[in-house]
Design a protein around this motif. Structure first.
Motif, PDB file in Angstrom:
ATOM      1  N   THR A 257      -4.355  -1.644   9.252  1.00 27.62           N
ATOM      2  CA  THR A 257      -5.105  -1.752   8.008  1.00 27.62           C
ATOM      3  C   THR A 257      -5.377  -0.348   7.490  1.00 27.62           C
ATOM      4  O   THR A 257      -5.252   0.630   8.225  1.00 27.62           O
ATOM      5  CB  THR A 257      -6.433  -2.500   8.210  1.00 27.62           C
ATOM      6  OG1 THR A 257      -7.070  -2.669   6.941  1.00 27.62           O
ATOM      7  CG2 THR A 257      -7.358  -1.726   9.135  1.00 27.62           C
ATOM      8  N   PHE A 258      -5.680  -0.251   6.222  1.00 29.46           N
ATOM      9  CA  PHE A 258      -6.011   1.052   5.658  1.00 29.46           C
ATOM     10  C   PHE A 258      -7.405   1.467   6.100  1.00 29.46           C
ATOM     11  O   PHE A 258      -8.302   0.628   6.260  1.00 29.46           O
ATOM     12  CB  PHE A 258      -5.937   1.002   4.125  1.00 29.46           C
ATOM     13  CG  PHE A 258      -4.553   0.846   3.591  1.00 29.46           C
ATOM     14  CD1 PHE A 258      -3.641   1.877   3.691  1.00 29.46           C
ATOM     15  CD2 PHE A 258      -4.155  -0.329   2.995  1.00 29.46           C
ATOM     16  CE1 PHE A 258      -2.356   1.753   3.194  1.00 29.46           C
ATOM     17  CE2 PHE A 258      -2.880  -0.483   2.491  1.00 29.46           C
ATOM     18  CZ  PHE A 258      -1.976   0.564   2.595  1.00 29.46           C
ATOM     19  N   ARG A 259      -7.573   2.760   6.308  1.00 33.70           N
ATOM     20  CA  ARG A 259      -8.887   3.272   6.682  1.00 33.70           C
ATOM     21  C   ARG A 259      -9.897   2.996   5.565  1.00 33.70           C
ATOM     22  O   ARG A 259      -9.550   2.880   4.406  1.00 33.70           O
ATOM     23  CB  ARG A 259      -8.801   4.782   6.942  1.00 33.70           C
ATOM     24  CG  ARG A 259      -7.940   5.156   8.145  1.00 33.70           C
ATOM     25  CD  ARG A 259      -8.178   6.620   8.483  1.00 33.70           C
ATOM     26  NE  ARG A 259      -7.309   7.042   9.577  1.00 33.70           N
ATOM     27  CZ  ARG A 259      -6.159   7.682   9.411  1.00 33.70           C
ATOM     28  NH1 ARG A 259      -5.742   7.965   8.200  1.00 33.70           N
ATOM     29  NH2 ARG A 259      -5.440   8.044  10.448  1.00 33.70           N
ATOM     30  N   ALA A 260     -11.155   2.923   5.941  1.00 29.62           N
ATOM     31  CA  ALA A 260     -12.272   2.728   4.999  1.00 29.62           C
ATOM     32  C   ALA A 260     -12.262   1.351   4.366  1.00 29.62           C
ATOM     33  O   ALA A 260     -12.891   1.147   3.316  1.00 29.62           O
ATOM     34  CB  ALA A 260     -12.255   3.811   3.922  1.00 29.62           C
ATOM     35  N   GLY A 261     -11.556   0.375   4.952  1.00 29.06           N
ATOM     36  CA  GLY A 261     -11.620  -0.994   4.486  1.00 29.06           C
ATOM     37  C   GLY A 261     -11.122  -1.161   3.059  1.00 29.06           C
ATOM     38  O   GLY A 261     -10.015  -0.718   2.710  1.00 29.06           O
ATOM     39  N   ALA A 262     -11.943  -1.805   2.231  1.00 30.93           N
ATOM     40  CA  ALA A 262     -11.535  -2.067   0.850  1.00 30.93           C
ATOM     41  C   ALA A 262     -11.338  -0.783   0.070  1.00 30.93           C
ATOM     42  O   ALA A 262     -10.451  -0.693  -0.795  1.00 30.93           O
ATOM     43  CB  ALA A 262     -12.592  -2.945   0.162  1.00 30.93           C
ATOM     44  N   TRP A 263     -12.156   0.239   0.359  1.00 32.80           N
ATOM     45  CA  TRP A 263     -11.969   1.527  -0.316  1.00 32.80           C
ATOM     46  C   TRP A 263     -10.601   2.127   0.022  1.00 32.80           C
ATOM     47  O   TRP A 263      -9.978   2.788  -0.806  1.00 32.80           O
ATOM     48  CB  TRP A 263     -13.081   2.493   0.066  1.00 32.80           C
ATOM     49  CG  TRP A 263     -14.387   2.184  -0.587  1.00 32.80           C
ATOM     50  CD1 TRP A 263     -15.485   1.619  -0.015  1.00 32.80           C
ATOM     51  CD2 TRP A 263     -14.724   2.419  -1.961  1.00 32.80           C
ATOM     52  NE1 TRP A 263     -16.499   1.474  -0.929  1.00 32.80           N
ATOM     53  CE2 TRP A 263     -16.060   1.965  -2.144  1.00 32.80           C
ATOM     54  CE3 TRP A 263     -14.049   2.952  -3.049  1.00 32.80           C
ATOM     55  CZ2 TRP A 263     -16.702   2.038  -3.370  1.00 32.80           C
ATOM     56  CZ3 TRP A 263     -14.703   3.030  -4.276  1.00 32.80           C
ATOM     57  CH2 TRP A 263     -16.010   2.579  -4.427  1.00 32.80           C
ATOM     58  N   GLY A 264     -10.133   1.912   1.248  1.00 36.66           N
ATOM     59  CA  GLY A 264      -8.815   2.409   1.624  1.00 36.66           C
ATOM     60  C   GLY A 264      -7.708   1.783   0.798  1.00 36.66           C
ATOM     61  O   GLY A 264      -6.768   2.463   0.378  1.00 36.66           O
ATOM     62  N   TRP A 265      -7.837   0.474   0.544  1.00 37.06           N
ATOM     63  CA  TRP A 265      -6.844  -0.182  -0.306  1.00 37.06           C
ATOM     64  C   TRP A 265      -6.865   0.390  -1.719  1.00 37.06           C
ATOM     65  O   TRP A 265      -5.807   0.616  -2.329  1.00 37.06           O
ATOM     66  CB  TRP A 265      -7.122  -1.689  -0.355  1.00 37.06           C
ATOM     67  CG  TRP A 265      -6.766  -2.405   0.909  1.00 37.06           C
ATOM     68  CD1 TRP A 265      -7.557  -2.623   1.986  1.00 37.06           C
ATOM     69  CD2 TRP A 265      -5.497  -2.988   1.219  1.00 37.06           C
ATOM     70  NE1 TRP A 265      -6.887  -3.301   2.964  1.00 37.06           N
ATOM     71  CE2 TRP A 265      -5.618  -3.556   2.520  1.00 37.06           C
ATOM     72  CE3 TRP A 265      -4.292  -3.107   0.542  1.00 37.06           C
ATOM     73  CZ2 TRP A 265      -4.555  -4.216   3.136  1.00 37.06           C
ATOM     74  CZ3 TRP A 265      -3.236  -3.773   1.159  1.00 37.06           C
ATOM     75  CH2 TRP A 265      -3.374  -4.318   2.436  1.00 37.06           C
TER      76      TRP A 265
END
Length: 347
Positions: A257-265
């Motif tokens: 998954t992208f780091r920082a969760g939704a912020w990463g996306w």
């Protein structure tokens, strides 16, 4: 070795890697601009020492990148690898005897910013995460279909004068390299965990080795075809599509998954848009590339275009002439002229 020394070594090795990849890309671009396609093109390419020099530079860049990852974290090494584009621009312009345009510099900076943003939020896979056999076959089949589609569309645009020539080949090259990297990780994991394995372990390992070699060679040849449309924009697309394809494989199949969760996306999406803006600038700012210098390096020199209203017989725009002597064509035979009438037949 302390952390500071390792970081310095990682940075230096990353810069060496970027320089190696940049020199290889410039060499491939010069070969592409001076080589014609058609039957036997691959055989002629493999017979040129410049091609093998480019292969050696790519290998040196890859080894330096692996060594940099040994001394430094991925979050430091991967963004520095994006400097390949920044290094290739002045090197390619110097070889073509021209200056880097402002649009190219702006496009390179936009692309670099987008790449750094995309790589910064992409998490590395865990050491024991790898594709299984079913996933490997699915990824291989999908990738081959995607490469065939991109290459065919890009081939249809070659020679048309339209913008974006070679970007399909460049995208296919980046995807092939990303899949090759994913399969390499799968192979190393299998060797560390399963071998010596069961009765089917040997053929699975052999299959992975063949697929890795195929995607590695295919990525190199696809990038060579991409550089027929220039250097800057195809190189940017290769550097962008590689981490993007790797991120898709990681998220879809390896549980990343992208780091920082939704912020990463959101950051990853913004980085992709910024990099795409850079590719557009590079495509519009590289008109006329490859330049005459690349052709002159292969034994040809550019002839200046005729001035408006110039004398008849001046060279047309973009004409080229060989530096070596070319024999004059044989003169046409003079027409037969009959001067005396034929004698009348006897009656």
């Amino acid at each position: 070795m302390n952390g500071a020394t390792g970081t310095v070594l990682a940075v230096l090795l990353s810069l060496v890697s970027a320089a190696g990849y940049a020199l290889a890309a410039v060499a491939q671009s010069r070969l592409a601009s001076a080589s014609a396609g058609g039957q036997g093109a691959l055989r002629r390419l493999l017979g040129r020492p410049q091609w093998w020099s480019a292969v050696g530079l790519n290998a040196a860049g890859a080894l330096a990148h692996v060594a940099a990852l040994h001394y430094g974290p991925l979050t430091l090494v991967q963004p520095l690898g994006a400097l390949t584009l920044v290094a290739a621009l002045p090197i390619g312009a110097y070889g073509a005897r021209r200056r880097v345009t402002r649009a190219e510099w702006r496009g390179a900076l936009w692309t670099l910013a987008g790449l750094v943003g995309l790589v910064a939020v992409t998490g590395p896979v865990e050491p024991d995460e790898a594709l299984n056999l079913r996933e490997t076959l699915i990824v291989t089949a999908v990738t081959l279909l995607l490469i065939a589609l991109l290459a065919s569309r890009s081939r249809a645009r070659m020679g048309t004068g339209a913008r974006g020539q070679g970007l399909g080949h460049a995208t296919a090259s980046g995807v092939a390299s990303a899949v090759g990297s994913a399969l390499t990780q799968t192979l190393t994991t299998a060797l560390a965990r399963d071998l010596p394995g069961g009765p089917s372990g040997w053929w699975q390992t052999a299959l992975l080795a063949v697929l890795i070699a195929t995607f590695a060679a295919g990525g190199l040849l696809l990038s060579q075809a991409a550089y027929r449309g220039g250097l800057a924009a195809p190189l940017a697309v290769v550097n962008l599509s590689n981490p993007a394809a790797a991120a898709v494989i990681g998220v879809a199949l390896l549980g990343e998954t992208f780091r920082a969760g939704a912020w990463g996306w959101l950051i990853a999406g913004a980085g992709a848009l910024v990099a795409a803006r850079g590719v557009v600038l590079l495509t519009s700012g590289a008109q006329g590339e490859p330049g005459a210098g690349a052709v002159a390096a292969e034994g040809y020199a550019a002839v200046p275009p005729a001035r408006p209203g110039g004398a008849p017989g001046e060279a047309p725009p973009l004409a080229v002439r060989a530096l070596r002597d070319v024999p004059e064509p044989p003169a046409a035979p003079e027409p037969l002229v009959v001067t005396d009438p034929l004698p009348e037949p006897a009656r």
